[in-house]
Write a protein that holds these residues in place. Structure first.
Motif, PDB file in Angstrom:
ATOM      1  N   MET A 219      48.216  26.220  76.756  1.00  0.00           N
ATOM      2  CA  MET A 219      48.247  27.499  77.455  1.00  0.00           C
ATOM      3  C   MET A 219      48.137  27.214  78.955  1.00  0.00           C
ATOM      4  SD  MET A 219      44.398  28.971  77.263  1.00  0.00           S
ATOM      5  CE  MET A 219      42.975  27.912  77.602  1.00  0.00           C
ATOM      6  N   ALA A 220      48.361  28.256  79.762  1.00  0.00           N
ATOM      7  CA  ALA A 220      48.229  28.103  81.213  1.00  0.00           C
ATOM      8  C   ALA A 220      47.855  29.446  81.815  1.00  0.00           C
ATOM      9  CB  ALA A 220      49.530  27.590  81.822  1.00  0.00           C
ATOM     10  N   ILE A 221      47.331  29.404  83.037  1.00  0.00           N
ATOM     11  CA  ILE A 221      47.017  30.612  83.787  1.00  0.00           C
ATOM     12  C   ILE A 221      47.832  30.554  85.072  1.00  0.00           C
ATOM     13  CG2 ILE A 221      45.200  31.931  84.921  1.00  0.00           C
ATOM     14  CD1 ILE A 221      43.242  30.707  82.896  1.00  0.00           C
ATOM     15  N   LEU A 222      48.789  31.492  85.189  1.00  0.00           N
ATOM     16  CA  LEU A 222      49.780  31.426  86.256  1.00  0.00           C
ATOM     17  C   LEU A 222      49.888  32.752  86.994  1.00  0.00           C
ATOM     18  CD1 LEU A 222      52.689  29.650  84.317  1.00  0.00           C
ATOM     19  CD2 LEU A 222      51.086  28.598  85.900  1.00  0.00           C
ATOM     20  N   PRO A 223      50.257  32.712  88.282  1.00  0.00           N
ATOM     21  CA  PRO A 223      50.471  33.941  89.050  1.00  0.00           C
ATOM     22  C   PRO A 223      51.854  34.523  88.799  1.00  0.00           C
ATOM     23  CG  PRO A 223      50.764  32.051  90.468  1.00  0.00           C
ATOM     24  CD  PRO A 223      50.346  31.513  89.127  1.00  0.00           C
ATOM     25  N   GLU A 224      52.041  35.772  89.233  1.00  0.00           N
ATOM     26  CA  GLU A 224      53.249  36.534  88.892  1.00  0.00           C
ATOM     27  C   GLU A 224      54.534  35.865  89.349  1.00  0.00           C
ATOM     28  OE1 GLU A 224      56.594  39.096  89.293  1.00  0.00           O
ATOM     29  OE2 GLU A 224      55.432  38.438  91.034  1.00  0.00           O
TER      30      GLU A 224
ATOM     31  N   TYR B  24      46.939  36.862  88.225  1.00  0.00           N
ATOM     32  CA  TYR B  24      47.197  35.772  87.291  1.00  0.00           C
ATOM     33  C   TYR B  24      47.250  36.333  85.866  1.00  0.00           C
ATOM     34  CZ  TYR B  24      46.165  32.241  90.851  1.00  0.00           C
ATOM     35  OH  TYR B  24      46.191  31.451  91.964  1.00  0.00           O
ATOM     36  N   ALA B  25      47.911  35.606  84.992  1.00  0.00           N
ATOM     37  CA  ALA B  25      47.986  36.005  83.590  1.00  0.00           C
ATOM     38  C   ALA B  25      47.872  34.768  82.711  1.00  0.00           C
ATOM     39  CB  ALA B  25      49.295  36.735  83.304  1.00  0.00           C
ATOM     40  N   LEU B  26      47.451  34.993  81.481  1.00  0.00           N
ATOM     41  CA  LEU B  26      47.408  33.930  80.485  1.00  0.00           C
ATOM     42  C   LEU B  26      48.793  33.787  79.877  1.00  0.00           C
ATOM     43  CD1 LEU B  26      45.898  31.940  78.579  1.00  0.00           C
ATOM     44  CD2 LEU B  26      45.400  33.909  77.117  1.00  0.00           C
ATOM     45  N   VAL B  27      49.312  32.579  79.866  1.00  0.00           N
ATOM     46  CA  VAL B  27      50.641  32.288  79.310  1.00  0.00           C
ATOM     47  C   VAL B  27      50.454  31.336  78.136  1.00  0.00           C
ATOM     48  CG1 VAL B  27      52.976  31.534  79.865  1.00  0.00           C
ATOM     49  CG2 VAL B  27      51.510  32.452  81.671  1.00  0.00           C
ATOM     50  N   HIS B  28      51.058  31.663  77.014  1.00  0.00           N
ATOM     51  CA  HIS B  28      50.848  30.845  75.820  1.00  0.00           C
ATOM     52  C   HIS B  28      52.098  30.875  74.953  1.00  0.00           C
ATOM     53  CE1 HIS B  28      50.138  34.688  73.649  1.00  0.00           C
ATOM     54  NE2 HIS B  28      49.492  35.028  74.758  1.00  0.00           N
ATOM     55  N   PRO B  29      52.220  29.955  74.002  1.00  0.00           N
ATOM     56  CA  PRO B  29      53.401  29.938  73.135  1.00  0.00           C
ATOM     57  C   PRO B  29      53.563  31.268  72.407  1.00  0.00           C
ATOM     58  CG  PRO B  29      52.141  27.919  72.879  1.00  0.00           C
ATOM     59  CD  PRO B  29      51.304  28.835  73.716  1.00  0.00           C
ATOM     60  N   ALA B  30      54.774  31.772  72.341  1.00  0.00           N
ATOM     61  CA  ALA B  30      55.035  33.068  71.724  1.00  0.00           C
ATOM     62  C   ALA B  30      54.558  33.077  70.271  1.00  0.00           C
ATOM     63  CB  ALA B  30      56.526  33.380  71.793  1.00  0.00           C
ATOM     64  N   GLY B  31      53.814  34.123  69.925  1.00  0.00           N
ATOM     65  CA  GLY B  31      53.364  34.300  68.550  1.00  0.00           C
ATOM     66  C   GLY B  31      52.199  33.441  68.129  1.00  0.00           C
ATOM     67  N   HIS B  32      51.600  32.682  69.042  1.00  0.00           N
ATOM     68  CA  HIS B  32      50.484  31.811  68.652  1.00  0.00           C
ATOM     69  C   HIS B  32      49.279  32.670  68.256  1.00  0.00           C
ATOM     70  CE1 HIS B  32      47.384  28.711  68.757  1.00  0.00           C
ATOM     71  NE2 HIS B  32      48.356  27.815  68.727  1.00  0.00           N
TER      72      HIS B  32
END
Length: 297
Positions: A242-247, A182-190
């Motif tokens: 933000m979200a935590i999502l798998p590959e 899993y990875a942390l996904v967030h708005p670019a440049g936040h």
């Protein structure tokens, strides 16, 4: 115990799928009394009540659900028997044919299956894949296999997931195809993505890694539940959280989001196949598993 004949199995499946004896009779071209007699005979043979009868129709009991699932699987073997026998002794590419029923969750159907199916049908032109997208909730794709509605499922295999729970109860066979972090996904440049609200969806496999989730004091409770992972990615890209999502889910990520790894102790999910012991021995399922494994390699 007396054995159930194929026509009795077809009656059980028809009653379960149509919800009543009259509708099943219409589907099978029988009289209602013939269907009722067949069900009573099947119940006497197996020693259990298979359907609850009521004014609105008939619904399977727990024993009936199990019987209907096994009935579908047995009838499926009758269907593939001819193709398997006709393929014996032919060249490898011509030996496999017929419909191959596959259940997969959305991101697997979108990213994992297509290249495997492309190679499969190139090598075995006689195979006709039928793919159904099934949400990994409740019984999930493993439930479709156990119920005889799919020959193979692509499922999440972590210890408390649907495939592990329902697959073990139904005696299914599983194999790991890939492990993905899993990875942390967030708005670019936040500047401070961990301060954002958490976006999630019901199908997210975070439930399989609850110990890790509970240990992270920076992860808030989800304030927004989206329909699926694609919607989560879109909302993150719009700056809504933000979200935590798998590959596999992250393959659809756009430039509007940044992806940050969670380190070696972060959660990992296992994605694999689920099938029945009888389907695992068929040529088509074995060929598909080979292609799915080569995708991993």
């Amino acid at each position: 115990m007396a054995e159930l004949a194929p026509h009795e199995l077809r009656v059980l499946v028809a009653v379960a799928e149509t919800g009543g004896f009259s509708a099943a009779a219409a589907r099978l071209g029988l009289t209602q009394s013939a269907v009722s007699h067949s069900v009573r005979g099947s119940e006497a043979k197996v020693g259990a009540v298979l359907f609850e009868r009521g004014r609105t129709g008939a619904s399977p009991t727990p024993a009936g659900e199990r019987a209907v699932g096994l009935a579908r699987r047995i009838l499926r073997l009758y269907e593939v028997l001819g193709a398997e026998v006709r393929g014996a002794g032919r060249d490898a590419g011509d030996a496999v044919g017929g419909v191959l029923r596959i259940a997969a969750f959305r991101s697997a159907a979108l990213h994992l299956l297509p290249p495997a199916l492309e190679r499969l049908t190139a090598r075995h032109p006689g195979i006709r894949p039928e793919v159904r997208v099934v949400r990994e909730l409740g019984a999930g794709t493993a439930g479709e296999v156990a119920a005889g509605r799919a020959d193979l499922g692509i499922a999440t295999l972590n210890g408390t997931g649907p495939a592990a729970r329902d697959g073990g109860a139904a005696g299914l066979l599983t194999g790991v195809l890939r492990e993905e972090a899993y990875a942390l996904v967030h708005p670019a440049g936040h500047p401070d993505p961990k301060a954002l609200p958490l976006l999630d969806w019901d199908e997210n496999c975070g439930s399989y890694t609850r110990d890790w989730w509970r240990a992270q004091d920076w992860i808030p409770r989800a304030t927004v539940k989206a329909e699926d992972d694609a919607m989560v990615l879109t909302m993150v890209g719009r700056g809504l959280g933000m979200a935590i999502l798998p590959e596999l889910s992250l393959r659809e990520a756009s430039d509007a989001v940044d992806i940050t790894g969670l380190g070696p102790s972060g959660p990992v999910r296992r994605v694999g196949y689920v099938t029945t012991p009888e389907s695992a021995s068929t040529l088509a399922v074995r060929a598909l598993i080979r292609e799915l494994r080569s995708e991993r390699d």
